[in-house]
Design a protein around this motif. Sequence first.
Motif, PDB file in Angstrom:
ATOM      1  N   ILE A 178      12.349  19.262  31.934  1.00 17.57           N
ATOM      2  CA  ILE A 178      12.663  19.197  33.361  1.00 17.57           C
ATOM      3  C   ILE A 178      12.892  17.733  33.730  1.00 17.57           C
ATOM      4  O   ILE A 178      11.963  16.931  33.779  1.00 17.57           O
ATOM      5  CB  ILE A 178      11.530  19.790  34.222  1.00 17.57           C
ATOM      6  N   GLY A 179      14.167  17.391  33.987  1.00 19.95           N
ATOM      7  CA  GLY A 179      14.508  16.013  34.275  1.00 19.95           C
ATOM      8  C   GLY A 179      14.826  15.725  35.725  1.00 19.95           C
ATOM      9  O   GLY A 179      14.935  14.552  36.127  1.00 19.95           O
ATOM     10  N   HIS A 180      14.973  16.757  36.533  1.00 17.39           N
ATOM     11  CA  HIS A 180      15.347  16.592  37.943  1.00 17.39           C
ATOM     12  C   HIS A 180      15.064  17.925  38.625  1.00 17.39           C
ATOM     13  O   HIS A 180      15.119  18.980  37.968  1.00 17.39           O
ATOM     14  CB  HIS A 180      16.837  16.245  38.047  1.00 17.39           C
ATOM     15  N   VAL A 181      14.731  17.912  39.912  1.00 14.90           N
ATOM     16  CA  VAL A 181      14.380  19.146  40.611  1.00 14.90           C
ATOM     17  C   VAL A 181      15.135  19.246  41.928  1.00 14.90           C
ATOM     18  O   VAL A 181      15.083  18.332  42.759  1.00 14.90           O
ATOM     19  CB  VAL A 181      12.858  19.230  40.880  1.00 14.90           C
ATOM     20  N   HIS A 182      15.844  20.364  42.092  1.00 12.75           N
ATOM     21  CA  HIS A 182      16.440  20.743  43.370  1.00 12.75           C
ATOM     22  C   HIS A 182      15.602  21.883  43.933  1.00 12.75           C
ATOM     23  O   HIS A 182      15.504  22.950  43.313  1.00 12.75           O
ATOM     24  CB  HIS A 182      17.877  21.235  43.188  1.00 12.75           C
ATOM     25  N   LEU A 183      15.007  21.673  45.089  1.00 14.65           N
ATOM     26  CA  LEU A 183      14.183  22.707  45.704  1.00 14.65           C
ATOM     27  C   LEU A 183      15.000  23.517  46.699  1.00 14.65           C
ATOM     28  O   LEU A 183      15.535  22.982  47.669  1.00 14.65           O
ATOM     29  CB  LEU A 183      12.984  22.080  46.409  1.00 14.65           C
ATOM     30  N   LYS A 184      15.080  24.800  46.440  1.00 13.20           N
ATOM     31  CA  LYS A 184      15.735  25.763  47.314  1.00 13.20           C
ATOM     32  C   LYS A 184      14.845  26.982  47.433  1.00 13.20           C
ATOM     33  O   LYS A 184      13.992  27.230  46.580  1.00 13.20           O
ATOM     34  CB  LYS A 184      17.074  26.233  46.722  1.00 13.20           C
ATOM     35  N   ASP A 185      15.068  27.764  48.469  1.00 13.66           N
ATOM     36  CA  ASP A 185      14.456  29.088  48.557  1.00 13.66           C
ATOM     37  C   ASP A 185      15.572  30.081  48.846  1.00 13.66           C
ATOM     38  O   ASP A 185      16.547  29.750  49.530  1.00 13.66           O
ATOM     39  CB  ASP A 185      13.392  29.131  49.654  1.00 13.66           C
ATOM     40  N   VAL A 186      15.443  31.276  48.298  1.00  6.50           N
ATOM     41  CA  VAL A 186      16.475  32.290  48.467  1.00  6.50           C
ATOM     42  C   VAL A 186      15.842  33.648  48.726  1.00  6.50           C
ATOM     43  O   VAL A 186      14.691  33.901  48.372  1.00  6.50           O
ATOM     44  CB  VAL A 186      17.393  32.411  47.222  1.00  6.50           C
ATOM     45  N   ARG A 187      16.627  34.501  49.348  1.00  3.15           N
ATOM     46  CA  ARG A 187      16.231  35.900  49.533  1.00  3.15           C
ATOM     47  C   ARG A 187      16.623  36.667  48.274  1.00  3.15           C
ATOM     48  O   ARG A 187      17.799  36.761  47.932  1.00  3.15           O
ATOM     49  CB  ARG A 187      16.917  36.475  50.753  1.00  3.15           C
ATOM     50  N   ALA A 188      15.636  37.222  47.596  1.00  2.00           N
ATOM     51  CA  ALA A 188      15.889  37.888  46.330  1.00  2.00           C
ATOM     52  C   ALA A 188      16.807  39.089  46.479  1.00  2.00           C
ATOM     53  O   ALA A 188      17.593  39.393  45.573  1.00  2.00           O
ATOM     54  CB  ALA A 188      14.571  38.308  45.680  1.00  2.00           C
ATOM     55  N   ASP A 189      16.743  39.787  47.619  1.00  8.15           N
ATOM     56  CA  ASP A 189      17.586  40.964  47.790  1.00  8.15           C
ATOM     57  C   ASP A 189      19.061  40.580  47.855  1.00  8.15           C
ATOM     58  O   ASP A 189      19.924  41.256  47.267  1.00  8.15           O
ATOM     59  CB  ASP A 189      17.172  41.756  49.034  1.00  8.15           C
TER      60      ASP A 189
END
Length: 289
Positions: A196-207
């Motif tokens: 893991i060299g970099h992190v983009h944080l997102k959240d999504v609706r699984a449906d």
Amino acid sequence: MTKIAGAPISWGVCEVPGWGRVLDADTVLSEMRELGLTATELGPPDYLPADPDQLRTLLGKYELGLVGGFLAVPLHTNEQSTLDEADRVAAILAAGGAEVLVLAAATGLDGYDERPQLSDDEWKTLVATCAKIGEIAARHGLRTVLHPHVGTHVEREPEVERFLADSDLQLCLDTGHLLIGGTDPVELARRYPDRIGHVHLKDVRADVAETVRSGEVAYATAVGQGMYVPLGDGDVDVESLVKLVQEAGYTGWFVLEQDTALGDDSPAAKPLQDTARSLAHLSKILGRD
């Protein structure tokens, strides 16, 4: 001290033709600074100035540093133009003080809705091109990470696993794109903490993500339907992910990056409000509230 950055895509700024309304850079950067963010990613090609002096001046105006930049280029075709573009973008990033080149295996088609299957030879070319770009970026003082991304040739879990086996590059762990592609980002970080060299944080609706994964709904359409939501409002276990990578020794940036498409009638304040909510959720996880 945990490093938190923003990204223009959270304000609807995207390279895909017809994506939506694109806000000007001064608006985007000033709102990042208003939120207390200290750095940004570069955004689409030439959204921010390519001239080093102009880039540094613009970022300095808003007291923002530059983390890195996203480069989606065909990696499977042995085209010199891909390497030339990587060199051009790496030079811009380095001039702006960035640390990382975020690479994605573009199909060569517009957008992220069609994804032709690669042959084994094309896959080998993709891996070899990644290595070449890694060397180019290193000459500019940058690290290179591969971003598993919807609609690219490294999207689904088997492709992520294959890439990790075949390439030495680290990954950009993008919690949203991984989940949409069928990979549990927390489990991936648990299994490959050193990749893991970099992190983009997102959240999504699984449906909604499932409708994209099944091919029922196009990616851009799903974004417009609100597939991405502020951190804590969706189905990504952001808290476990953040704690896991920190416990594994990750000291890089957490980039708040919620893919957004703005229509002509979209509220002007929505990107700022959504990013503020994500920042508040992350701050709570980090014990800053």
